[in-house]
Design a protein around this motif. Sequence first.
Motif, PDB file in Angstrom:
ATOM      1  N   PHE A 230      -6.813 -22.135  78.225  1.00 35.15           N
ATOM      2  CA  PHE A 230      -6.536 -20.762  78.012  1.00 35.15           C
ATOM      3  C   PHE A 230      -4.832 -20.652  78.893  1.00 35.15           C
ATOM      4  N   CYS A 231      -4.196 -19.971  78.006  1.00 30.95           N
ATOM      5  CA  CYS A 231      -2.812 -19.571  78.194  1.00 30.95           C
ATOM      6  C   CYS A 231      -2.336 -18.351  78.238  1.00 30.95           C
TER       7      CYS A 231
ATOM      8  N   GLY B  16     -12.479 -25.096  77.243  1.00 32.44           N
ATOM      9  CA  GLY B  16     -11.602 -24.623  76.702  1.00 32.44           C
ATOM     10  C   GLY B  16     -10.239 -24.534  77.730  1.00 32.44           C
TER      11      GLY B  16
ATOM     12  N   PHE C 215      -5.935 -13.412  79.202  1.00 29.12           N
ATOM     13  CA  PHE C 215      -6.795 -13.802  78.159  1.00 29.12           C
ATOM     14  C   PHE C 215      -8.169 -13.494  78.576  1.00 29.12           C
ATOM     15  N   GLU C 216      -9.094 -13.600  77.309  1.00 33.19           N
ATOM     16  CA  GLU C 216     -10.487 -13.286  77.640  1.00 33.19           C
ATOM     17  C   GLU C 216     -11.491 -14.533  78.157  1.00 33.19           C
TER      18      GLU C 216
END
Length: 255
Positions: free
Chosen positions: A228-229, A226, A219-220
């Motif tokens: 993130f996955c 946030g 992921f970025e």
Amino acid sequence: MKIISLQLPVSLSRVDENLRRFKEGISQVVDNEDSIIILPEMWACGFDYGRLVEISERTLSVVEEIQGIINDNTLVISSLPERNQNKVFNAVYAVTKNGIAATYRKNFLFSPTREDEYIDRGRGVTVFDFKGSKIGLLLCYEVRFPEMFRMTAFAGADIIAVPAIWPQMKKEHWLTLMRARAIENQCYVAGANTSVMQGKKDMPCGFSAAFDPWGEPLFEPVAEEGIFCAYADKNIVEDVRTKIPSFYDAREFFG
């Protein structure tokens, strides 16, 4: 296997506030998929050295609160202070619905911020099974020690989870080293950082990251708060190690 990094603010010594924030984050992502949720290093309290022994008295109750909001498919990687007489260990608890699956105590302590004066050093590595994957545990500063990652990979890890509080000003070190650790060990390396360490003076952090065995980002990495996955497949670990057998060559040579 789904891997989730919770990049949320950590407020110094505000255990109840942090617990509420991260429980809400965990509750948002618990589902029927097999999942590993990684929280930042010392997410419940930050590094308030003068109060770590006191705060450590709450660690098991914090673990129990996490157990109360997850299901049988979920593993939470949680760094918390573990009482050790007049000091603490910086310990990672691998928490499942049914208990603590494994623990790891940080080996390398960050002396520039005096972590070594207030926290005792652990010894050795930890690798354990979760839903058919082998999970290794390391912490923050230890990404600078390739030997720790190699030992963890030699012990069988397919996925190495790295909770962290890493300042944004050194993000290129973090991202470069995390990627290198994935490439050289041909396994998944995933970390969760806080978005900001809130205290007397806020410290921007961010850039949680996950890399596959080829070193590709899953992921970025960004600065902002946030969730993130990423997804990990242990068969890819074996495939990469077979195609380019550097890991097996190293294991044979170094023993």
